[in-house]
Scaffold this motif. Structure first.
Motif, PDB file in Angstrom:
ATOM      1  N   GLY A  77      72.136  66.268  95.713  1.00 28.41           N
ATOM      2  CA  GLY A  77      73.024  65.233  96.219  1.00 28.41           C
ATOM      3  C   GLY A  77      72.240  64.101  96.844  1.00 28.41           C
ATOM      4  O   GLY A  77      71.227  64.324  97.522  1.00 28.41           O
ATOM      5  N   GLY A  78      72.683  62.888  96.616  1.00 33.46           N
ATOM      6  CA  GLY A  78      72.050  61.735  97.239  1.00 33.46           C
ATOM      7  C   GLY A  78      70.788  61.259  96.557  1.00 33.46           C
ATOM      8  O   GLY A  78      70.063  60.425  97.124  1.00 33.46           O
ATOM      9  N   ALA A  79      70.508  61.733  95.348  1.00 30.65           N
ATOM     10  CA  ALA A  79      69.325  61.277  94.606  1.00 30.65           C
ATOM     11  C   ALA A  79      69.750  60.170  93.647  1.00 30.65           C
ATOM     12  O   ALA A  79      70.520  60.419  92.710  1.00 30.65           O
ATOM     13  N   ALA A  80      69.258  58.964  93.868  1.00 30.21           N
ATOM     14  CA  ALA A  80      69.639  57.844  93.003  1.00 30.21           C
ATOM     15  C   ALA A  80      69.260  58.118  91.550  1.00 30.21           C
ATOM     16  O   ALA A  80      69.980  57.736  90.633  1.00 30.21           O
ATOM     17  N   ASP A  81      68.143  58.797  91.333  1.00 28.42           N
ATOM     18  CA  ASP A  81      67.704  59.177  89.999  1.00 28.42           C
ATOM     19  C   ASP A  81      67.505  60.693  89.980  1.00 28.42           C
ATOM     20  O   ASP A  81      66.437  61.189  90.357  1.00 28.42           O
ATOM     21  N   PRO A  82      68.534  61.454  89.589  1.00 26.87           N
ATOM     22  CA  PRO A  82      68.413  62.921  89.615  1.00 26.87           C
ATOM     23  C   PRO A  82      67.246  63.447  88.790  1.00 26.87           C
ATOM     24  O   PRO A  82      66.614  64.447  89.155  1.00 26.87           O
ATOM     25  N   GLY A  99      71.677  67.949  84.384  1.00 25.39           N
ATOM     26  CA  GLY A  99      72.987  67.510  83.917  1.00 25.39           C
ATOM     27  C   GLY A  99      73.274  66.079  84.331  1.00 25.39           C
ATOM     28  O   GLY A  99      72.558  65.489  85.150  1.00 25.39           O
ATOM     29  N   PRO A 100      74.324  65.498  83.792  1.00 26.05           N
ATOM     30  CA  PRO A 100      74.663  64.105  84.122  1.00 26.05           C
ATOM     31  C   PRO A 100      75.070  63.955  85.584  1.00 26.05           C
ATOM     32  O   PRO A 100      75.603  64.884  86.200  1.00 26.05           O
ATOM     33  N   PRO A 157      76.660  60.947  97.281  1.00 30.63           N
ATOM     34  CA  PRO A 157      76.601  60.662  95.843  1.00 30.63           C
ATOM     35  C   PRO A 157      75.260  60.059  95.451  1.00 30.63           C
ATOM     36  O   PRO A 157      74.566  59.477  96.300  1.00 30.63           O
ATOM     37  N   PRO A 158      74.897  60.162  94.166  1.00 25.81           N
ATOM     38  CA  PRO A 158      75.543  60.980  93.133  1.00 25.81           C
ATOM     39  C   PRO A 158      75.122  62.437  93.241  1.00 25.81           C
ATOM     40  O   PRO A 158      74.173  62.766  93.947  1.00 25.81           O
ATOM     41  N   VAL A 159      75.846  63.281  92.510  1.00 29.00           N
ATOM     42  CA  VAL A 159      75.560  64.718  92.490  1.00 29.00           C
ATOM     43  C   VAL A 159      75.206  65.117  91.064  1.00 29.00           C
ATOM     44  O   VAL A 159      75.833  64.655  90.111  1.00 29.00           O
ATOM     45  N   SER A 163      78.660  68.635  85.226  1.00 31.62           N
ATOM     46  CA  SER A 163      77.200  68.500  85.211  1.00 31.62           C
ATOM     47  C   SER A 163      76.544  69.867  85.032  1.00 31.62           C
ATOM     48  O   SER A 163      75.565  70.015  84.288  1.00 31.62           O
ATOM     49  N   ALA A 164      77.091  70.887  85.707  1.00 31.23           N
ATOM     50  CA  ALA A 164      76.521  72.235  85.612  1.00 31.23           C
ATOM     51  C   ALA A 164      76.658  72.793  84.197  1.00 31.23           C
ATOM     52  O   ALA A 164      75.716  73.389  83.654  1.00 31.23           O
TER      53      ALA A 164
END
Length: 425
Positions: free
Chosen positions: A260-265, A284-285, A214-216, A296-297
């Motif tokens: 996945g796993g990006a603190a700030d997408p 997306g969120p 997370p997050p995704v 999100s998609a």
């Protein structure tokens, strides 16, 4: 010559001269190799050479000892096939110095494809080296008298060709695996866009090694074009550099990436921009897991479709920042969010905020004119505008936020909020 004929030959276990063995100076069979006698010896010693090679691998390669029994037996089959291939290669003229004959890749076809997935190319080269070393040590026993140096030179050339054959096998396996992974990722992205069940998403993601960190979030932009495998390779290369997990797919002219796993997408997507083509890139969120990534998609796709209405949008841009454009483009989710998160809080805060906002917009954003229209002091208008920013998250004094507020007022009045009756206690 007499001394040579009287020499006692040493032979590897299981190898004997047998009937028809040619002595030094024997004439080659028509159309055959110059190493006819040596070839017969190697054929008879094939099993012993393969066994000795596997035994040497067990002694010198620690990782080989840890292989399961079935994979060790596959290596034995490959070693035996390698010895047979050496004989065939020599028989067809591969042992001559000016020969350009290549070893057939079929020497590796005796083992299942699972072996290529279990043993790396570097490990395969180590296995080949051990086998060649064993054969070289046995040259004096395998070669007919007078053919030792010729056989030694031939083995050196064969080892080069067998290494090239191994490289070709692994290259094809990598291409096949890459193509399969690309198709599987495309199916996963398609399932996300369709909103398939979590079980479908989980099974396909597991096949790709997705850890669901997370997050995704989902990012959508234009594909740069070209081969899909090349496009995705660029995505993976940049993702490895920033330490995030990605799944990508090319749908028509769009490149869809699941992060996945990006603190700030948003910041992670900015570092992935070289993988996209020209045009807007929408993020997306963030959601807790892949199971919820459909939301999100959908937001990212809706934002991508509406992004041309905001030519000066940042790149990448969050789907939430495109709520006004998405709403005008017919996105029901964007209309719902503007009504719920912007218009409804203004209604609950009291009519004076809506009244002030209408007057402010009617005055063209001039604070003093709005104050005169409302018969209040300009400081009162300033206070109310600050309250509007606190309540909605959008400041009427910022042009972009003012546009969002105007659209939210329009949507809210066209789609009134249904009041919720207070709970009876």
């Amino acid at each position: 010559m007499a001394a040579r004929r009287g020499r006692v030959e040493r032979r590897p276990a299981g190898v004997g001269p047998g009937p028809g063995t040619c002595q030094a100076g024997a004439v080659s069979e028509p159309g055959g190799s110059e190493l006819t006698a040596t070839l017969r010896r190697i054929e008879r010693a094939a099993g012993a050479l393969a066994t000795a090679s596997v035994s040497r691998m067990d002694e010198t390669l620690p990782w080989f000892r840890e292989l399961p029994a079935d994979q060790r037996s596959w290596v034995m089959l490959v070693a035996q096939a390698g010895v047979r291939s050496l004989v065939q290669w020599l028989r067809e003229g591969g042992g001559t110095a000016d020969s350009t004959q290549e070893v057939s890749d079929e020497v590796f076809a005796t083992a299942p494809q699972a072996l290529a997935r279990s043993i790396s190319l570097q490990q395969t080269v180590a296995l080949i080296k051990v086998t060649i070393d064993v054969v070289e040590e046995q040259v004096s026993l395998l070669a007919a008298p007078g053919e030792e140096q010729q056989l030694r030179d031939a083995v050196l050339r064969f080892s080069r060709e067998i290494a090239f054959a191994a490289a070709r096998v692994y290259a094809r396996a990598a291409e096949s695996r890459g193509s399969w992974d690309a198709r599987l990722q495309a199916l996963l992205v398609d399932a996300l866009l369709r909103g398939d069940s979590p079980d479908v998403l989980a099974s396909r993601a597991a096949a790709l090694g997705w850890s669901d960190a997370p997050p995704v979030a989902v990012a959508v932009g234009r594909s740069p074009g070209g081969e899909v495998a090349a496009v995705l390779h660029t995505v993976y290369r940049h993702a490895r550099r920033i330490g995030v997990e990605v799944i990508g797919g090319v749908h028509g002219d769009r490149l869809v990436i699941v992060l996945g796993g990006a603190a700030d997408p948003g910041a992670a997507t900015e570092k992935l921009l070289p993988a996209f083509g020209e045009g807007p890139v929408v993020v997306g969120p963030a959601v807790p897991s892949l199971d919820e990534a459909t939301d999100s998609a959908r937001s990212a796709l809706a934002g991508y479709r509406a992004a041309p209405a905001w030519p000066t949008a940042p790149r990448p841009v969050a789907a939430a920042d495109l709520l006004p454009e998405r709403s005008l483009a017919g996105d029901a989710e964007a209309r719902r969010r503007l009504r719920r998160d912007v218009y409804a809080p203004l209604v609950r805060a009291g009519g004076e905020l809506l009244e002030t906002l209408d007057a402010f917009f009617a005055a063209g954003g001039t604070l003093e004119s709005a104050a005169r229209a409302l018969y209040v002091h300009p400081n009162t208008v300033r206070y109310r505008l600050r309250r509007i920013a606190e309540v909605t998250g959008f400041s009427p004094l910022t042009p972009r936020d003012a546009f969002a507020l105007q659209v939210a007022l329009t949507v809210g009045r066209l789609d009134p909020v249904v009041p919720v009756a207070p709970t009876q206690t």
